[in-house]
Scaffold this active site. Structure first.
Site, short mmCIF file in Angstrom:
data_model
loop_
_atom_site.label_atom_id
_atom_site.label_comp_id
_atom_site.label_asym_id
_atom_site.label_seq_id
_atom_site.Cartn_x
_atom_site.Cartn_y
_atom_site.Cartn_z
N ARG B 12 -20.67 28.05 -29.87
CA ARG B 12 -21.73 27.31 -30.54
C ARG B 12 -22.73 26.74 -29.52
O ARG B 12 -23.87 27.14 -29.45
CB ARG B 12 -21.11 26.17 -31.40
CG ARG B 12 -22.05 25.58 -32.45
CD ARG B 12 -23.04 24.56 -31.93
NE ARG B 12 -22.36 23.41 -31.27
CZ ARG B 12 -23.01 22.48 -30.59
NH1 ARG B 12 -24.33 22.54 -30.46
NH2 ARG B 12 -22.35 21.50 -29.99
N CYS B 237 -29.65 22.34 -22.16
CA CYS B 237 -30.39 21.51 -23.09
C CYS B 237 -31.84 21.95 -23.05
O CYS B 237 -32.44 21.99 -21.97
CB CYS B 237 -30.26 20.03 -22.71
SG CYS B 237 -31.28 18.97 -23.74
#
Lengths: 305, 305
Positions: B12, B237
């Site tokens: 994920r 990120c």
């Protein structure tokens, strides 16, 4: 004095395995830049045979050429009595002897067993006595040997005792190929600081398996305040191909400063020196803070379409 | 039960930011391989809008297609009520809600303030009640926000209290952009484990500034036994360019197993899955043990000429 003393080893431990020779003038400028960041100590070179380590063939020129700053000790590696004589003639603050804790690594790296190293150290210590130069010894493979495997803690403690018995003033425990884990580090560091509370112990970690900073944390928790580290994470081990290098100085300083542990180092200045390192050595370096920025870096909010 | 429970988040948290879509059949085979290594939990996908995260558009096919093994919990991220309904229909063991501890990161990442997230969680928890599915919530930016900076510990504790008050059963404290340091980690972990000793807290670290394993060590010293990690150190990120990814699962397992802390994971099997990861995602990965070998790796003695 800062809470931690950082010994920058990239000029020696980093450059020695680089593929290309860094010109002497560049080395000197680089070490001067490092000196200006507030590092406690710099291992500037090795007084070894130019044949053994051609990259450091300019040891004497480097030591004589660098600026000396108050508060920054200049240490050099000396592999034998001749190296000691050459180093003393140049006016260093410290000499660092090196031996292995394991027979096979000693033979592979130095062509000497630990016993032969200790016998040689006796003559070097005798030579250095009265010079005012601090004598340190680095104990390689103190946390394991890439050829033999485990190195028992009792063996390390016995070798430290022999070293101190010879008049050696400080000992560096080296995780030469990144085998140490934080539990083992804590245990050995607690053992040495309990037994020899007055002796300055330095810890030398490699980040081979990503544990460099975790091991430094464990050492610090066990009372260790002196660390070797290499700018950009330079370094490695010729017998452990695929291995990344020494624990990265700026990443180590960044972690401890974030924790509120003073290193005496101007991290921004150190990062500026690190940013120029790929140009100096001709390749990218593994250090992470120089790429990601410090943890207090702020990003702009993304714009939504 | 092992001393540590590792939650593998690469399927994920790793895949969501990859440049290319990994075919569904490859994802399923990969997750099956991961299941076989003894991981306690796998975050298999996110039931988000295919428009928001095209890489995870096949969430339902993945969850339905993977083998279910006893002892391996399958968790999925659900961003809203609709995602919850889709996840429950597929038969997962756990759903993982996500919110930010800071307003600006919540708005940037989820288009919701923390207050808006909490209001939405209430409806999701009501939907999940009675299903037997464990409800976890991940709290992003719990150690700092890349836009706002410091996130006070009191704010994090207040949000944890609100989450538990809603009936959420477990909380993951996320160092979303690798800002945490070991001192801060120890402090927050001691605070939550002291205040909510019965609540399963998971720690989620990124290795952005090299501190991933040091932070995991500090969390474990503070009583934490559950960790998120990503195979190969995948992840990152989107708002922190230059950042390396999540703490690497196999490097984390390697460290703790070396320390004598049982993870229940077959490290050799995990390393074999990691070795195939560059082919799956089409690029090198930052994990180090898969390159250097485990610390007990032995090298042949070099031959002297």
């Amino acid at each position: 004095m800062s809470q931690l003393q950082i010994n920058e080893v990239a000029p020696r431990d980093g450059l020695q395995i680089e593929a290309r020779f860094v010109p002497t003038a560049d080395k000197i400028r680089w070490i001067d830049d490092l000196s200006a960041t507030g590092l406690a100590r710099i291992e500037a070179t090795s007084f070894t045979s130019p044949k053994a380590i051609p990259n450091l063939a300019d040891a004497a020129e480097v030591v004589v050429g660098i600026q000396r700053r108050s508060g920054v000790e200049i240490t050099v590696l000396v592999p034998n009595l001749k190296g000691c004589e050459r180093a003393l003639a140049c006016g260093v603050d410290e000499i660092n002897l090196v031996m292995s804790a394991s027979d096979s690594h000693g033979l592979a790296n130095l062509r000497m067993t630990p016993e032969q190293s200790l016998a040689q150290f006796e003559t070097i210590v005798a030579k250095a006595q009265g010079s005012g130069v601090f004598v340190n010894a680095s104990l390689s493979t103190a946390f394991g040997c890439p050829f033999e495997g485990d190195v028992p803690q009792e063996r390390v403690l016995a070798l430290v005792e022999r070293l101190l018995g010879l008049g050696i003033q400080g000992v560096t425990l080296c995780d030469t190929t990144g085998m140490a884990d934080p539990a083992q580090v804590g245990e050995l560091c607690r053992a040495v600081t309990a037994r020899w509370p007055q002796t300055p112990f330095t810890l030398h970690f490699h980040n081979t398996r990503g544990m460099g900073l975790a091991n430094a944390l464990a050492a610090w928790q066990a009372g260790i305040t002196r660390f070797d580290a290499a700018l950009g994470g330079l370094g490695g081990c010729p017998y452990a191909p695929g291995a990344t290098g020494n624990v990265c100085t700026e990443d180590l300083v960044h972690m401890f400063e974030r924790m509120g542990v003073a290193t005496g180092v101007d991290l921004d200045a150190l990062l500026a020196v690190s940013a120029k390192l790929p140009d100096l050595v001709g390749h990218a370096t593994p250090g992470q803070v120089v790429k990601a920025g410090k943890a207090d870096r702020r990003y702009p909010m993304p714009q939504r379409g």
